[in-house]
Design a protein around this motif. Structure first.
Motif, mmCIF file in Angstrom:
data_model
loop_
_atom_site.group_PDB
_atom_site.id
_atom_site.type_symbol
_atom_site.label_atom_id
_atom_site.label_comp_id
_atom_site.label_asym_id
_atom_site.label_seq_id
_atom_site.Cartn_x
_atom_site.Cartn_y
_atom_site.Cartn_z
ATOM 1 N N TYR A 227 0.846 -1.185 0.000
ATOM 2 C CA TYR A 227 0.000 0.000 0.000
ATOM 3 C C TYR A 227 0.885 1.240 0.000
ATOM 4 N N THR A 228 0.510 2.236 -0.754
ATOM 5 C CA THR A 228 1.285 3.465 -0.810
ATOM 6 C C THR A 228 0.354 4.651 -0.635
ATOM 7 N N PHE A 229 0.794 5.630 0.145
ATOM 8 C CA PHE A 229 -0.021 6.806 0.423
ATOM 9 C C PHE A 229 0.893 7.920 0.919
ATOM 10 N N MET A 230 0.343 9.105 1.168
ATOM 11 C CA MET A 230 1.122 10.249 1.617
ATOM 12 C C MET A 230 0.787 10.540 3.075
ATOM 13 N N ASP A 231 1.826 10.750 3.894
ATOM 14 C CA ASP A 231 1.563 11.050 5.295
ATOM 15 C C ASP A 231 1.449 12.557 5.511
ATOM 16 N N ASN A 232 1.314 12.973 6.775
ATOM 17 C CA ASN A 232 1.092 14.392 7.077
ATOM 18 C C ASN A 232 2.320 15.255 6.839
ATOM 19 N N ASN A 233 3.495 14.615 6.643
ATOM 20 C CA ASN A 233 4.731 15.359 6.361
ATOM 21 C C ASN A 233 5.041 15.406 4.868
ATOM 22 N N ASN A 234 4.097 14.939 4.059
ATOM 23 C CA ASN A 234 4.292 14.844 2.606
ATOM 24 C C ASN A 234 5.396 13.854 2.240
ATOM 25 N N TYR A 235 5.605 12.838 3.103
ATOM 26 C CA TYR A 235 6.461 11.720 2.743
ATOM 27 C C TYR A 235 5.592 10.668 2.055
ATOM 28 N N ILE A 236 6.165 9.988 1.066
ATOM 29 C CA ILE A 236 5.476 8.852 0.457
ATOM 30 C C ILE A 236 5.725 7.630 1.337
ATOM 31 N N VAL A 237 4.650 6.985 1.773
ATOM 32 C CA VAL A 237 4.759 5.830 2.659
ATOM 33 C C VAL A 237 4.500 4.558 1.854
ATOM 34 N N LEU A 238 5.396 3.586 1.989
ATOM 35 C CA LEU A 238 5.176 2.251 1.432
ATOM 36 C C LEU A 238 4.943 1.313 2.610
ATOM 37 N N LEU A 239 3.834 0.616 2.609
ATOM 38 C CA LEU A 239 3.499 -0.315 3.694
ATOM 39 C C LEU A 239 3.273 -1.693 3.093
ATOM 40 N N SER A 240 4.048 -2.659 3.571
ATOM 41 C CA SER A 240 3.934 -4.032 3.074
ATOM 42 C C SER A 240 3.523 -4.948 4.212
ATOM 43 N N ASN A 241 2.661 -5.905 3.923
ATOM 44 C CA ASN A 241 2.273 -6.878 4.943
ATOM 45 C C ASN A 241 2.363 -8.305 4.410
ATOM 46 N N GLU A 242 3.373 -8.538 3.569
ATOM 47 C CA GLU A 242 3.542 -9.866 2.993
ATOM 48 C C GLU A 242 5.023 -10.188 2.913
ATOM 49 N N ALA A 243 5.405 -11.364 3.398
ATOM 50 C CA ALA A 243 6.817 -11.738 3.461
ATOM 51 C C ALA A 243 7.452 -11.804 2.076
ATOM 52 N N GLU A 244 6.651 -12.128 1.050
ATOM 53 C CA GLU A 244 7.194 -12.262 -0.301
ATOM 54 C C GLU A 244 7.606 -10.918 -0.900
ATOM 55 N N VAL A 245 7.121 -9.820 -0.333
ATOM 56 C CA VAL A 245 7.496 -8.489 -0.825
ATOM 57 C C VAL A 245 8.716 -8.027 -0.041
ATOM 58 N N TYR A 246 9.878 -7.945 -0.711
ATOM 59 C CA TYR A 246 11.095 -7.499 -0.038
ATOM 60 C C TYR A 246 11.163 -5.980 -0.152
ATOM 61 N N LEU A 247 10.667 -5.334 0.895
ATOM 62 C CA LEU A 247 10.486 -3.881 0.862
ATOM 63 C C LEU A 247 11.791 -3.093 0.707
ATOM 64 N N PRO A 248 12.902 -3.469 1.379
ATOM 65 C CA PRO A 248 14.126 -2.679 1.202
ATOM 66 C C PRO A 248 14.582 -2.572 -0.247
ATOM 67 N N GLU A 249 14.622 -3.694 -0.959
ATOM 68 C CA GLU A 249 15.063 -3.654 -2.353
ATOM 69 C C GLU A 249 14.093 -2.839 -3.211
ATOM 70 N N LEU A 250 12.798 -3.026 -2.953
ATOM 71 C CA LEU A 250 11.787 -2.274 -3.689
ATOM 72 C C LEU A 250 11.946 -0.775 -3.441
ATOM 73 N N SER A 251 12.174 -0.397 -2.191
ATOM 74 C CA SER A 251 12.330 1.016 -1.839
ATOM 75 C C SER A 251 13.573 1.608 -2.484
ATOM 76 N N GLU A 252 14.661 0.832 -2.527
ATOM 77 C CA GLU A 252 15.879 1.293 -3.191
ATOM 78 C C GLU A 252 15.617 1.600 -4.664
ATOM 79 N N HIS A 253 14.938 0.680 -5.302
ATOM 80 C CA HIS A 253 14.649 0.850 -6.739
ATOM 81 C C HIS A 253 13.814 2.101 -6.978
#
Length: 530
Positions: A227-253
């Motif tokens: 899930y992706t959305f914008m927080d109150n600081n205008n940061y883009i938030v990526l939220l993952s709740n599945e082990a198969e999604v490797y968030l660090p590599e995805l965030s780097e890309h």
């Protein structure tokens, strides 16, 4: 709301269609007949293209009767109303029509006055509905936007620990809808895009951020638990709740992609993995602290590793600059990759070495690790012959300047290879789909939706990229392909229209004939005679 209502007539009898056009004062009803169809299959194609407000259809028609057609329309086109006009007065027909939600059921012979009265009532109903929609300032898009806003509000309350609102969302089953309540593998990252305040207005910044979120959603749509959305600081938030999604590599890309395309600094802080929903605010705070370290350490990506207590130190995902270099090469970012390479070589040079032996060793180690990571992406080792050649070449170099120049050229070759591969991925996907169509064009159930599902792609995204590559819409391409296959069949035998239609996956011969003329510019008979 002032525009005339669009009407589609569907009947396999020409006289009936013509009579309906002539005996009704369409202009007085503020309506216009935009097209007519001879079968249900042709009607569905026209509805998809023209989006009529009202469909008047017969029941008894070849290939698809009016009941099946009505059901298809009412299931897939929520703003289209159906009136059935038929010579069959059996009660079962009326029951079926009412059960699927048609607006009215009129018996033949055609009574202009009765049809006019029926159309007027339906017109008033549609007009009232549109008036209410206007007064309430809602529409399909408005509802859709509100759904996104509601979801984003919940996710912001979740990361900020607003318990009272979360309980409300729980009652609305939004938590269950997002599949978050039972997750034991939650992780989030924050992406901060630093805009030049002299270059963009606040509205322009918001627009760019929303476009970035759209890019993430469309590109990584297959990751359904992301899930992706914008927080109150205008940061883009990526939220993952599945082990198969490797968030660090995805965030780097994603971080590297935004930096390259927006030509500005982009930073990303990544939280550790948490095991329950209640710890989400804690993960959010760790991600914010990691983001602060990005600015202090001038690192684009910082990762907060698993921790024992709240005072443990951070572990940077790029604590080895070589990892950063590999990421840049994967993204095909040549300029940034060359800069990091120079830093690595300079660091080796500054160790106070009296000869080039250790620097050569470091250079070969860098190129070997890059080649190993690139091969993991599925790149054939045969494409990396230049790496093997570089080892023997490096050993024979006599000066540091020559070594640096050669290593930089090799790094640039890596970046060029990855850039071409990333560019070709889009074409490869479309090529696979085209090959699939070539093999399955006889399947009459082929559609944009079915192909998107088969290839795990968002249908709207597939529609855009398919047209971008082929310069034709999916439907146009499929029709053209089927007609070209029909032409090939005609070279083998003098098939009739209904035979050709069935052989190329178009069950309605009348629709096939129309498509044939549209593609070739001549009728089927004229084509045969030529």
């Amino acid at each position: 709301s002032d525009k005339p209502f669009k009407v589609l007539l569907v009947d396999d009898e020409y006289n009936t269609r013509n009579l309906l056009k002539l005996c009704i004062d369409w202009q007085a009803l503020n309506m216009e007949v935009i097209a007519d169809a001879t079968s249900g299959i042709e009607a569905l194609s026209l509805i998809e293209e023209l989006h009529p407000d009202i469909v008047l259809t017969d029941i008894e028609m070849p290939y698809m009767d009016g009941i099946v057609l009505s059901k298809q329309i009412l299931e897939h086109y929520i703003d289209t109303y159906v009136i059935i006009i038929t010579a069959h007065e059996q009660f079962t027909y009326a029951q079926q029509a009412i059960s699927i939600g048609v607006s009215d059921f009129i018996l033949k012979p055609i009574d202009p006055e009765l049809i006019t009265t029926t159309l007027q009532k339906l017109s008033d109903k549609i007009a009232d509905k549109r008036k209410n929609l206007t007064q309430l300032e809602i529409s399909y898009q408005y509802i859709k936007d509100n759904a996104i806003t509601l979801r984003n509000q919940f996710l912001n309350d979740l990361i900020n620990g607003n318990i009272s609102n979360i309980q409300l969302f729980n009652e609305l089953e939004i938590i269950k809808m997002l599949s978050l309540e039972t997750s034991s593998h939650l992780q989030l990252s924050l992406i901060n895009i630093l805009f030049d305040p002299n270059k963009y207005t606040e509205n322009e910044k918001q627009g760019i951020l929303l476009n970035c979120i759209t890019y993430i959603e469309e590109t990584f749509f297959a990751e359904r638990s992301l899930y992706t959305f914008m927080d109150n600081n205008n940061y883009i938030v990526l939220l993952s709740n599945e082990a198969e999604v490797y968030l660090p590599e995805l965030s780097e890309h994603i971080t590297a992609y935004f930096k390259s395309n927006l030509n500005t600094n982009v930073y990303c802080g990544i939280s550790p993995i948490i095991s329950c929903l209640e710890e989400t605010p804690l993960a959010y705070s760790y991600a914010k602290e990691a983001l602060k370290l990005c600015y202090i350490l001038d690192e684009e990506v910082v990762y907060k590793n698993h921790f024992e207590d709240s005072h443990s130190s951070y572990q940077m995902i790029d604590d080895n600059p070589l990892n950063h270099l590999i990421l840049l090469i994967k993204a095909g970012l040549n300029k940034e990759a060359v800069e990091i390479t120079c830093d690595l070589l300079h660091a080796s040079l500054q160790k106070g070495l009296t000869d080039l032996s250790s620097i050569k060793y470091d250079a070969i180690n860098i190129l070997s690790q890059i080649a190993s990571e690139v091969i993991k992406l599925g790149i054939p080792s045969s494409s990396l012959n230049f790496v093997d050649l570089s080892y023997s070449y490096l050993i024979n170099l006599k000066s540091y300047a020559e070594l640096e120049k050669y290593v930089i050229n090799t790094i640039s070759e890596f970046c060029r290879l990855m850039h071409d591969i990333n560019k070709d991925k889009l074409n490869d996907t479309v090529s696979q789909i085209i090959n699939h169509l070539e093999s399955h064009y006889t399947n009459e159930d082929l559609s944009l939706t079915s192909i998107a599902k088969a290839f795990y792609i968002n249908p709207s995204y597939l529609s855009r990229v398919f047209k971008k590559v082929t310069h034709k819409s999916f439907t146009e391409y499929l029709v053209d392909l089927r007609i070209q296959k029909a032409i090939q069949l005609l070279k083998l035998s003098n098939y009739k229209a209904y035979q050709l239609a069935q052989m190329v996956g178009i069950p309605d011969p009348n629709y096939f004939v129309k498509c044939f003329k549209k593609v070739t510019g001549v009728s089927l008979q004229e084509f045969k005679s030529r």
